[in-house]
Motif scaffolding. Structure first.
Motif, PDB file in Angstrom:
ATOM      1  N   GLY A   1       0.823  -1.210   0.000  1.00 25.20           N
ATOM      2  CA  GLY A   1       0.000   0.000   0.000  1.00 25.20           C
ATOM      3  C   GLY A   1       0.847   1.245   0.000  1.00 25.20           C
TER       4      GLY A   1
ATOM      5  N   GLN B   1       0.221   5.977  -4.013  1.00 27.04           N
ATOM      6  CA  GLN B   1      -0.269   6.307  -2.676  1.00 27.04           C
ATOM      7  C   GLN B   1       0.555   7.484  -2.179  1.00 27.04           C
TER       8      GLN B   1
ATOM      9  N   THR C   1       3.557   1.647   6.149  1.00 25.23           N
ATOM     10  CA  THR C   1       2.661   0.503   6.308  1.00 25.23           C
ATOM     11  C   THR C   1       3.183  -0.444   7.387  1.00 25.23           C
TER      12      THR C   1
ATOM     13  N   VAL D   1      -7.484  -2.436  -5.583  1.00 23.94           N
ATOM     14  CA  VAL D   1      -6.660  -3.224  -4.663  1.00 23.94           C
ATOM     15  C   VAL D   1      -6.577  -4.657  -5.168  1.00 23.94           C
TER      16      VAL D   1
ATOM     17  N   ILE E   1      -4.916   3.557   2.865  1.00 26.46           N
ATOM     18  CA  ILE E   1      -4.734   3.733   1.426  1.00 26.46           C
ATOM     19  C   ILE E   1      -5.948   4.407   0.793  1.00 26.46           C
TER      20      ILE E   1
ATOM     21  N   TYR F   1      -6.030  -1.948   7.227  1.00 30.21           N
ATOM     22  CA  TYR F   1      -5.230  -1.662   6.029  1.00 30.21           C
ATOM     23  C   TYR F   1      -5.952  -0.696   5.100  1.00 30.21           C
TER      24      TYR F   1
ATOM     25  N   SER G   1      -1.456  -1.058  -4.714  1.00 32.81           N
ATOM     26  CA  SER G   1      -2.095  -1.604  -3.517  1.00 32.81           C
ATOM     27  C   SER G   1      -2.494  -3.054  -3.757  1.00 32.81           C
TER      28      SER G   1
END
Length: 362
Positions: A50, A127, A56, A167, A119, A115, A137
């Motif tokens: 991400g 990102q 992260t 994602v 993002i 999570y 992602s």
């Protein structure tokens, strides 16, 4: 015959040298849940990509139940890339965080939900200020059984957006750990770049608080199912395990010892000492309120039995032949009555407030 033996010996040596050569190379075996379970069957693994992996990783380190993190490069098109190679965007690898967690403390669903808060799920290959396929992602699973939940979570998330969710949900094909200086980067460089809003770190820290009533006495049927025969006989029937042949007699790492039947903290490593009796020995419990003492006239002796107050589990006995400088008492405790939590796991398993005790001298 001698020639046959010599040839066989040379063949064995050749195999050993070949293995040594494999492990001397920079490339490491791919990480998978199977590998993790061989180490600890209570640890699960999931991989989150991400944006910049510095933030992260730092985010997931805050979550109670996450026992380890590692940054690296996942699902690229060639092996063992360097950061410089990944930065070109030509390797197909994504900056990714390997998250190891205890499913008994935190579930995968919560980790995925957290999570998503870090993002923009509609932003393709970007990102924050970071752009490129290496910053895409994705959630990469090592266990096929995790796929259904992840896809359901992404589908649920899509209801909140008019734009397409980008994602990825893919099996982990490759994962290579990043260079050492990238590991725990924000711990070492608190002012370093991070695309995640700082307030989210506090949110992650409080996202999975321990329950106030975690420590409860369990019924006999549950205890028989959860404990080994020795643990059950010791804690419920007052048995004594063999001296010198038990789990914690020679355990002297920093950490906390909890009641095996309830998880309630009982003893701390700074109060443990080598008594030479063959069982773990402590100068005192964390608090006298946690244990109860009664007269024991069994075995033709008069002794003082020690039980946990909440779990009513037999722990051992207390004697007055302990080190004078530590108060003169020796709590002689069965390993089978205890579970040891190493210092580096205490935060993840909900015992963070006891870490300060490790810094105090008895």
């Amino acid at each position: 015959m001698k020639n046959i033996i010599i040839i066989a010996a040379l063949a064995v040596c050749g195999l050993l040298l070949a293995k040594m050569d494999v492990f001397s190379k920079k490339e490491k075996p791919l990480t998978s849940k199977i590998t993790e379970n061989e180490i600890n069957d209570k640890q699960n693994v999931i991989y989150f990509a991400g944006g910049c992996f510095w933030g992260t990783e730092h985010f997931f380190k805050q979550v109670r139940g996450v026992t380890a993190t590692e940054v690296g490069y996942a699902n690229g098109n060639f092996d063992n890339p360097t950061y410089e190679q990944v930065s070109t965007g030509n390797t197909g690898a994504a900056e990714t965080v390997k998250v190891t967690y205890d499913p008994e403390i935190v579930d995968l669903g919560l980790l995925v939900d957290l999570y998503f808060k870090t993002i923009d799920p509609t932003s393709l290959n970007q990102q924050g200020n970071d752009k490129g396929t290496q910053y895409r992602s994705g959630i990469f699973y090592a266990d096929k059984n995790d796929e259904k939940l992840i896809r359901e979570k992404i589908k649920e998330l899509s209801k909140n957006y008019s734009q397409k969710i980008v994602v990825e949900c893919e099996p982990l094909r490759k994962f290579y750990d990043a260079e050492t200086y990238h590991q725990n980067y924000l711990d070492k460089n608190p002012g370093g770049y991070c695309h995640i809003e700082p307030g989210l770190f506090d949110m992650a820290k409080n996202a999975n608080p321990p329950k106030a009533n975690d420590f409860k006495k369990k019924d006999q049927q549950t205890l028989k199912k959860e404990l080994t025969k020795t643990q059950y006989d010791v804690t419920q029937n007052g048995a004594t395990e063999r001296p010198y042949d038990n789990e914690y007699d020679k355990e002297f790492r920093e950490g906390i010892y909890v009641d095996i039947t309830t998880g309630e903290p009982l003893f701390i490593s700074t109060d443990k000492f080598e008594a030479g009796c063959g069982w773990p020995s402590f100068s005192k419990p964390i608090s006298e309120k946690l244990v109860k003492e009664t007269t024991d006239n069994s075995q033709g002796m008069t002794r003082v039995e020690v039980k946990s107050k909440t779990g009513d589990a037999h722990l051992g006995h207390v004697f007055d032949d302990g080190p004078k400088e530590k108060g003169g008492l020796r709590y002689c405790i069965n390993s089978a009555s205890l579970k040891f939590i190493p210092k580096d796991e205490m935060k993840a398993k909900g015992y963070e407030k006891y870490i300060s005790l490790l810094n105090k001298k008895s």
